[in-house]
Design a protein around this motif. Sequence first.
Motif, mmCIF file in Angstrom:
data_model
loop_
_atom_site.group_PDB
_atom_site.id
_atom_site.type_symbol
_atom_site.label_atom_id
_atom_site.label_comp_id
_atom_site.label_asym_id
_atom_site.label_seq_id
_atom_site.Cartn_x
_atom_site.Cartn_y
_atom_site.Cartn_z
ATOM 1 N N ALA B 29 13.686 -5.256 4.052
ATOM 2 C CA ALA B 29 14.119 -3.843 4.019
ATOM 3 C C ALA B 29 13.002 -2.846 3.725
ATOM 4 C CB ALA B 29 15.119 -4.000 2.875
ATOM 5 N N PHE B 30 11.840 -3.428 3.317
ATOM 6 C CA PHE B 30 10.587 -2.648 3.289
ATOM 7 C C PHE B 30 10.428 -1.774 4.411
ATOM 8 C CE2 PHE B 30 10.214 -3.846 -0.697
ATOM 9 C CZ PHE B 30 9.596 -5.140 -1.122
ATOM 10 N N ASP B 31 10.210 -0.370 4.128
ATOM 11 C CA ASP B 31 9.927 0.292 5.425
ATOM 12 C C ASP B 31 8.765 1.383 5.390
ATOM 13 O OD1 ASP B 31 12.607 2.942 4.938
ATOM 14 O OD2 ASP B 31 11.104 2.131 3.619
ATOM 15 N N TYR B 32 7.942 1.007 4.160
ATOM 16 C CA TYR B 32 6.688 1.713 3.989
ATOM 17 C C TYR B 32 5.708 1.147 3.350
ATOM 18 C CZ TYR B 32 4.092 5.782 1.720
ATOM 19 O OH TYR B 32 2.945 6.330 1.367
ATOM 20 N N PHE B 33 4.412 0.850 4.070
ATOM 21 C CA PHE B 33 3.532 0.117 3.738
ATOM 22 C C PHE B 33 2.197 0.570 3.430
ATOM 23 C CE2 PHE B 33 6.030 -3.613 4.402
ATOM 24 C CZ PHE B 33 6.967 -3.364 5.152
ATOM 25 N N PRO B 34 1.786 1.444 2.177
ATOM 26 C CA PRO B 34 0.656 1.936 1.830
ATOM 27 C C PRO B 34 -0.617 1.048 1.485
ATOM 28 C CG PRO B 34 2.026 2.219 0.098
ATOM 29 C CD PRO B 34 2.628 1.087 1.037
ATOM 30 N N TRP B 35 -1.726 1.452 1.567
ATOM 31 C CA TRP B 35 -2.852 0.756 0.956
ATOM 32 C C TRP B 35 -3.480 1.843 -0.148
ATOM 33 C CZ3 TRP B 35 -4.637 -4.323 1.375
ATOM 34 C CH2 TRP B 35 -4.075 -4.924 2.397
ATOM 35 N N TYR B 36 -3.825 1.278 -1.355
ATOM 36 C CA TYR B 36 -4.308 2.320 -2.190
ATOM 37 C C TYR B 36 -5.906 1.674 -2.582
ATOM 38 C CZ TYR B 36 -0.105 4.861 -3.351
ATOM 39 O OH TYR B 36 0.605 5.767 -3.310
ATOM 40 N N GLN B 37 -6.747 2.539 -2.817
ATOM 41 C CA GLN B 37 -8.201 2.331 -3.222
ATOM 42 C C GLN B 37 -8.229 2.735 -4.728
ATOM 43 O OE1 GLN B 37 -11.411 4.923 -2.312
ATOM 44 N NE2 GLN B 37 -12.428 3.244 -1.237
ATOM 45 N N GLN B 38 -8.721 1.775 -5.596
ATOM 46 C CA GLN B 38 -8.965 1.976 -6.857
ATOM 47 C C GLN B 38 -10.275 1.626 -7.148
ATOM 48 O OE1 GLN B 38 -6.533 0.016 -9.972
ATOM 49 N NE2 GLN B 38 -6.356 1.881 -11.065
ATOM 50 N N PHE B 39 -10.978 2.772 -8.152
ATOM 51 C CA PHE B 39 -12.294 2.436 -8.576
ATOM 52 C C PHE B 39 -12.219 2.387 -10.167
ATOM 53 C CE2 PHE B 39 -14.954 3.366 -5.174
ATOM 54 C CZ PHE B 39 -14.472 4.204 -4.122
ATOM 55 N N PRO B 40 -12.958 1.629 -10.634
ATOM 56 C CA PRO B 40 -12.978 1.331 -12.147
ATOM 57 C C PRO B 40 -12.823 2.665 -13.146
ATOM 58 C CG PRO B 40 -14.694 0.011 -11.284
ATOM 59 C CD PRO B 40 -14.393 0.989 -10.203
ATOM 60 N N GLY B 41 -11.913 2.662 -14.080
ATOM 61 C CA GLY B 41 -11.587 3.677 -14.735
ATOM 62 C C GLY B 41 -10.755 4.811 -13.990
ATOM 63 N N LYS B 42 -10.370 4.666 -12.736
ATOM 64 C CA LYS B 42 -9.452 5.517 -12.122
ATOM 65 C C LYS B 42 -8.100 4.876 -11.769
ATOM 66 C CE LYS B 42 -13.118 8.345 -11.962
ATOM 67 N NZ LYS B 42 -13.348 9.523 -12.643
ATOM 68 N N GLY B 43 -7.340 5.966 -11.165
ATOM 69 C CA GLY B 43 -6.036 5.668 -10.851
ATOM 70 C C GLY B 43 -6.086 5.129 -9.463
ATOM 71 N N PRO B 44 -5.275 4.520 -8.761
ATOM 72 C CA PRO B 44 -5.258 4.270 -7.419
ATOM 73 C C PRO B 44 -4.977 5.583 -6.622
ATOM 74 C CG PRO B 44 -3.634 3.064 -8.565
ATOM 75 C CD PRO B 44 -3.996 3.866 -9.391
ATOM 76 N N ALA B 45 -5.753 5.684 -5.569
ATOM 77 C CA ALA B 45 -5.776 6.560 -4.374
ATOM 78 C C ALA B 45 -5.369 6.051 -3.159
ATOM 79 C CB ALA B 45 -7.187 7.287 -4.443
ATOM 80 N N LEU B 46 -4.241 7.141 -2.551
ATOM 81 C CA LEU B 46 -3.688 6.457 -1.159
ATOM 82 C C LEU B 46 -4.691 6.594 0.062
ATOM 83 C CD1 LEU B 46 -1.195 5.761 0.528
ATOM 84 C CD2 LEU B 46 -0.718 7.984 0.261
#
Lengths: 118, 114
Positions: B29-46
Amino acid sequence: DAGVTQSPTHLIKTRGQQVTLRCSPKSGHDTVSWYQQALGQGPQFIFQYYEEEERQRGNFPDRFSGHQFPNYSSELNVNALLLGDSALYLCASSGGGQEPAWTGNKQYFGPGTRLTVT
Amino acid sequence: QQQVKQSPQSLIVQKGGISIINCAYENTAFDYFPWYQQFPGKGPALLIAIRPDVSEKKEGRFTISFNKSAKQFSLHIMDSQPGDSATYFCAASYHGGSQGNLIFGKGTKLSVKP
């Protein structure tokens, strides 16, 4: 345009205490989601707020509660803190009709609040 | 029960090489598949996202390949640079008529050596 902001940056609490974390969404967004990220793990969904109501909830106990204000900002409250609650707490905002429908889950994350429970 | 499985846990690539990170999901049922990048001490970025009716999506040096029948998707980083060194997370969600929560993999720590 400011992105998602969170406060405080860091917080140290003692077991049994209560904590409140705050989040301001990106301009134009109306939905706020909260995630817990333990060290070395991916973020885990806590709950999501839309129109000042909790719309979805992940597998977290009732000690975790939240609130959304009319300006779309949000708070996460955790009661009776446990050592295992130590983590990075992330807020993500989305919505507002700014993205194509299928990307309704395009969530923008803030820098997080690092909570340490001793 | 982990609904999104990510591999490898860590990856070392030479500058200019191709970085490949794989994910597998269970819920059709999943219909959206993103990838996130996260640097130390930061939040994930799309970084980039794809929907299941598309087999590939490219944005700059980043490409998602999607295999619906195998329930797998992967991130390719072409011409990898030291500045790409970060932790990468795949995620999935389903709309369900409203904005759903993201379910993340456990992450891949990428190190690009100069």
